[in-house]
Scaffold this active site. Sequence first.
Site, PDB file in Angstrom:
ATOM      1  N   ASP A  24      -0.429 111.606 -15.520  1.00  0.00           N
ATOM      2  CA  ASP A  24      -0.998 112.931 -15.296  1.00  0.00           C
ATOM      3  C   ASP A  24      -0.204 113.633 -14.199  1.00  0.00           C
ATOM      4  O   ASP A  24      -0.316 113.287 -13.032  1.00  0.00           O
ATOM      5  CB  ASP A  24      -2.473 112.745 -14.884  1.00  0.00           C
ATOM      6  CG  ASP A  24      -3.145 114.046 -14.491  1.00  0.00           C
ATOM      7  OD1 ASP A  24      -2.590 115.113 -14.792  1.00  0.00           O
ATOM      8  OD2 ASP A  24      -4.234 113.980 -13.889  1.00  0.00           O
ATOM      9  N   ASP A  28      -5.239 116.814 -13.400  1.00  0.00           N
ATOM     10  CA  ASP A  28      -6.490 117.291 -13.995  1.00  0.00           C
ATOM     11  C   ASP A  28      -7.224 116.130 -14.675  1.00  0.00           C
ATOM     12  O   ASP A  28      -8.192 116.328 -15.388  1.00  0.00           O
ATOM     13  CB  ASP A  28      -6.231 118.427 -15.001  1.00  0.00           C
ATOM     14  CG  ASP A  28      -5.354 117.971 -16.168  1.00  0.00           C
ATOM     15  OD1 ASP A  28      -4.880 116.814 -16.161  1.00  0.00           O
ATOM     16  OD2 ASP A  28      -5.139 118.767 -17.104  1.00  0.00           O
ATOM     17  N   ASP A 101       3.695 111.530 -34.136  1.00  0.00           N
ATOM     18  CA  ASP A 101       2.612 111.119 -35.011  1.00  0.00           C
ATOM     19  C   ASP A 101       2.369 112.240 -36.020  1.00  0.00           C
ATOM     20  O   ASP A 101       2.266 113.405 -35.646  1.00  0.00           O
ATOM     21  CB  ASP A 101       1.344 110.901 -34.184  1.00  0.00           C
ATOM     22  CG  ASP A 101       0.599 109.670 -34.602  1.00  0.00           C
ATOM     23  OD1 ASP A 101       0.300 109.562 -35.799  1.00  0.00           O
ATOM     24  OD2 ASP A 101       0.319 108.825 -33.740  1.00  0.00           O
ATOM     25  N   ASP A 204       0.196 108.706 -40.047  1.00  0.00           N
ATOM     26  CA  ASP A 204      -1.177 108.228 -39.896  1.00  0.00           C
ATOM     27  C   ASP A 204      -1.833 107.990 -41.263  1.00  0.00           C
ATOM     28  O   ASP A 204      -1.715 108.835 -42.160  1.00  0.00           O
ATOM     29  CB  ASP A 204      -1.954 109.311 -39.130  1.00  0.00           C
ATOM     30  CG  ASP A 204      -3.323 108.850 -38.677  1.00  0.00           C
ATOM     31  OD1 ASP A 204      -3.397 107.891 -37.909  1.00  0.00           O
ATOM     32  OD2 ASP A 204      -4.323 109.481 -39.093  1.00  0.00           O
ATOM     33  N   GLU A 258       1.363 104.082 -41.537  1.00  0.00           N
ATOM     34  CA  GLU A 258       0.231 103.196 -41.270  1.00  0.00           C
ATOM     35  C   GLU A 258      -0.398 102.869 -42.613  1.00  0.00           C
ATOM     36  O   GLU A 258      -0.901 103.764 -43.303  1.00  0.00           O
ATOM     37  CB  GLU A 258      -0.768 103.902 -40.352  1.00  0.00           C
ATOM     38  CG  GLU A 258      -1.853 102.973 -39.871  1.00  0.00           C
ATOM     39  CD  GLU A 258      -3.015 103.703 -39.206  1.00  0.00           C
ATOM     40  OE1 GLU A 258      -3.717 103.076 -38.420  1.00  0.00           O
ATOM     41  OE2 GLU A 258      -3.227 104.896 -39.490  1.00  0.00           O
ATOM     42  N   HIS A 331      -3.037 102.037 -29.984  1.00  0.00           N
ATOM     43  CA  HIS A 331      -4.167 102.735 -29.374  1.00  0.00           C
ATOM     44  C   HIS A 331      -5.492 102.475 -30.081  1.00  0.00           C
ATOM     45  O   HIS A 331      -6.523 102.976 -29.640  1.00  0.00           O
ATOM     46  CB  HIS A 331      -3.867 104.242 -29.370  1.00  0.00           C
ATOM     47  CG  HIS A 331      -3.747 104.769 -30.775  1.00  0.00           C
ATOM     48  ND1 HIS A 331      -2.696 104.432 -31.614  1.00  0.00           N
ATOM     49  CD2 HIS A 331      -4.555 105.571 -31.510  1.00  0.00           C
ATOM     50  CE1 HIS A 331      -2.867 105.011 -32.785  1.00  0.00           C
ATOM     51  NE2 HIS A 331      -3.990 105.703 -32.747  1.00  0.00           N
ATOM     52  N   ASP A 332      -5.467 101.744 -31.207  1.00  0.00           N
ATOM     53  CA  ASP A 332      -6.701 101.415 -31.928  1.00  0.00           C
ATOM     54  C   ASP A 332      -7.106  99.955 -31.736  1.00  0.00           C
ATOM     55  O   ASP A 332      -8.176  99.547 -32.190  1.00  0.00           O
ATOM     56  CB  ASP A 332      -6.526 101.619 -33.445  1.00  0.00           C
ATOM     57  CG  ASP A 332      -6.313 103.062 -33.833  1.00  0.00           C
ATOM     58  OD1 ASP A 332      -6.781 103.952 -33.102  1.00  0.00           O
ATOM     59  OD2 ASP A 332      -5.681 103.293 -34.886  1.00  0.00           O
TER      60      ASP A 332
HETATM   61  O1  ISL Z   1      -9.332 101.457 -35.581  1.00  0.00           O
HETATM   62  C1  ISL Z   1      -9.717 101.389 -36.712  1.00  0.00           C
HETATM   63  C2  ISL Z   1     -11.103 101.159 -37.057  1.00  0.00           C
HETATM   64  O2  ISL Z   1     -11.708 100.546 -35.992  1.00  0.00           O
HETATM   65  C3  ISL Z   1      -8.809 101.540 -37.817  1.00  0.00           C
HETATM   66  O3  ISL Z   1      -9.430 101.317 -39.024  1.00  0.00           O
HETATM   67  C4  ISL Z   1      -8.249 102.945 -37.771  1.00  0.00           C
HETATM   68  O4  ISL Z   1      -9.249 103.871 -37.957  1.00  0.00           O
HETATM   69  C5  ISL Z   1      -7.257 103.092 -38.867  1.00  0.00           C
HETATM   70  O5  ISL Z   1      -6.234 102.197 -38.575  1.00  0.00           O
HETATM   71  C6  ISL Z   1      -6.744 104.509 -38.924  1.00  0.00           C
HETATM   72  O6  ISL Z   1      -6.241 104.897 -37.673  1.00  0.00           O
HETATM   73  C7  ISL Z   1      -5.571 106.099 -37.545  1.00  0.00           C
HETATM   74  O7  ISL Z   1      -6.284 107.200 -38.077  1.00  0.00           O
HETATM   75  C8  ISL Z   1      -7.499 107.549 -37.446  1.00  0.00           C
HETATM   76  C9  ISL Z   1      -7.391 107.636 -35.929  1.00  0.00           C
HETATM   77  O8  ISL Z   1      -8.662 107.686 -35.361  1.00  0.00           O
HETATM   78  C10 ISL Z   1      -6.639 106.464 -35.363  1.00  0.00           C
HETATM   79  O9  ISL Z   1      -6.494 106.589 -33.974  1.00  0.00           O
HETATM   80  C11 ISL Z   1      -5.330 106.391 -36.075  1.00  0.00           C
HETATM   81  O10 ISL Z   1      -4.474 105.411 -35.560  1.00  0.00           O
HETATM   82  C12 ISL Z   1      -7.893 108.895 -38.010  1.00  0.00           C
HETATM   83  O11 ISL Z   1      -6.836 109.793 -37.867  1.00  0.00           O
END
Ligand code: ISL
Length: 554
Positions: A24, A28, A101, A204, A258, A331-332
């Site tokens: 950051d 903010d 992305d 994505d 993905e 990040h997931d």
């Molecule tokens: O993290 C998941 C469920 O707990 C995964 O199924 C995830 O939703 C899936 O891999 C899709 O992810 C991507 O698309 C989503 C977004 O929220 C995620 O951050 C992204 O990586 C919708 O755009």
Amino acid sequence: MSSKHTNWYKNAVIYQIYPRSFCDSNNDGLGDIQGIISKLDYLKELGVNCVWLSPIYDSPQKDNGYDISNYLDIYPPFGTMDDFKEMIKGMHDRGIRLIMDLVVNHTSDQHKWFLSAINDKNSPYRDYYYIKKGKKNGKKPPNNWQGFFGEGAWTRIGDTDEWYLHLFTKEQPDLNWENPKVREEVKNILRFWLDLGVDGFRCDVINLISKKQDFKSRFPFIALTGHDAYINGPRLHEYLHELYKDVYANYDCMTVGEAVLATPKVNISLTDPKREELDTIFNFSHTDSDNFMGVKYFYRKFKLTRFKNRLNKQQVTLNGKGWNSLFLENHDQRRSVGRFGSTEKDINSSKSLAASYFLLQGTPFIYQGQEIGMRNAEFKSLDEIKDIESHNIYKIFNKLPLIKKKMINILYEVSRDNARTPMIWDDSEYGGFSKVEPWIRVNPSKDIVNVKAALADRNSLYYFYKQLIEIKKNNKVVEDGEFKMISLNNPHIFAYSREKESQKLIVISSFSNKSRKFKLTENLSDKDIVLSNFDNHEKKLKPFETRIYLVNKK
Ligand code: ISL
């Protein structure tokens, strides 16, 4: 026409930045582009040669930017287009490429196309989305499909009889790729960013873009209802080839898709270079090895043999036919420290795990903070969690009196926000991420796990990753050498070889907290070790010992 598309992705080492949590610059509480610019020397020093940047487009941020309201502009709190241009120049000057992305399965419900589509029956954008009449005089959804975030896949438009499809939250309406105009819009978005110098895209949920057009209800099966209608749909390959032919072929860019719950057969077809669709994919079969059916809340105990078998299958399936992406975190996903057989107590276990995935065949990714061993967030209440998915799931678990407590604890442990706490640069109050309280709380382990401490310690995980990156970038055998798993069924050791012409690389990693015997058929000497987490090597492997041998057979 000859393609400008080359294979640089095969020698790429990609670092994922989640912009709201990286750095950051203007205090903010939210990360931003200038913050990224201030850390470019850090990335260069680590040695990565490409960045995957999670969404920075304008967005209401219901799903942290995976809900885009304007594809051609930047979310103002992250910065401006000028900041973006400065960032990409700064990256390129340092030999670092940038992939963005690309979120085009859905838009935000605040995108002008969607607002026009639902507010005006004659709108030219109605066909950009799936808007259908509901059942029972419009009072019930058109079918029983479920989305991925614990909600049904349809939302009613006001009190009309019409509903729209969304596979994620209701603020993320799905685009109708059957409509050629939608595909042209996507191509224009791609060209816009490629012309600004972007080097590619992380696409994505790309295997959800084509839907079976029957829109019939499916046999209900918990959260999975409808999967057969929208995962790897009938026109998926056709759409991807069209994007390739009309856009990617004209640029030297890379694409990584993905691939949600994709099968090996689909993974081959997505990445077979002859088919011209995508360069590589994220396959989650190994990260899903500690759950059932790819649903992270159906948690099960980690087993090294299952993990190895799944990675082995990915390697063997795509060998010579397609290309893998290698990753443990994003990040997931929750953090890999304390997962996949590693433990917070012994940093050597994270080194063993790192060596196990990083030098497989494919393109390795490092998620921000992974290189210093950032840990899970240790959430204790829902207020500490911001993720919309976690909040949706919480509502469901709250209705299950008998298992509620257990499920909510699992939710804290697997929530996506575990990976989204601010990057820890030092041990100051907010971890050097910001001078004010960040949008999500700083990881409690900041005093021990931070970049400053990692850089000061020659034995840190950071330096181990740095050396892995050098090995990957400088040896052709790591790029496309043949892969062979060694002792696939050994429950304690992850070992494999890569071989190309006269070069052979052998990785042996112990996942055990005890000394373990491991016999190799070939004679290897200590002088062939190019990287290890121990200085002295005995016959037996020490707890969590890893050794990487590089042999020149000539
Ligand atoms: O993290 C998941 C469920 O707990 C995964 O199924 C995830 O939703 C899936 O891999 C899709 O992810 C991507 O698309 C989503 C977004 O929220 C995620 O951050 C992204 O990586 C919708 O755009």
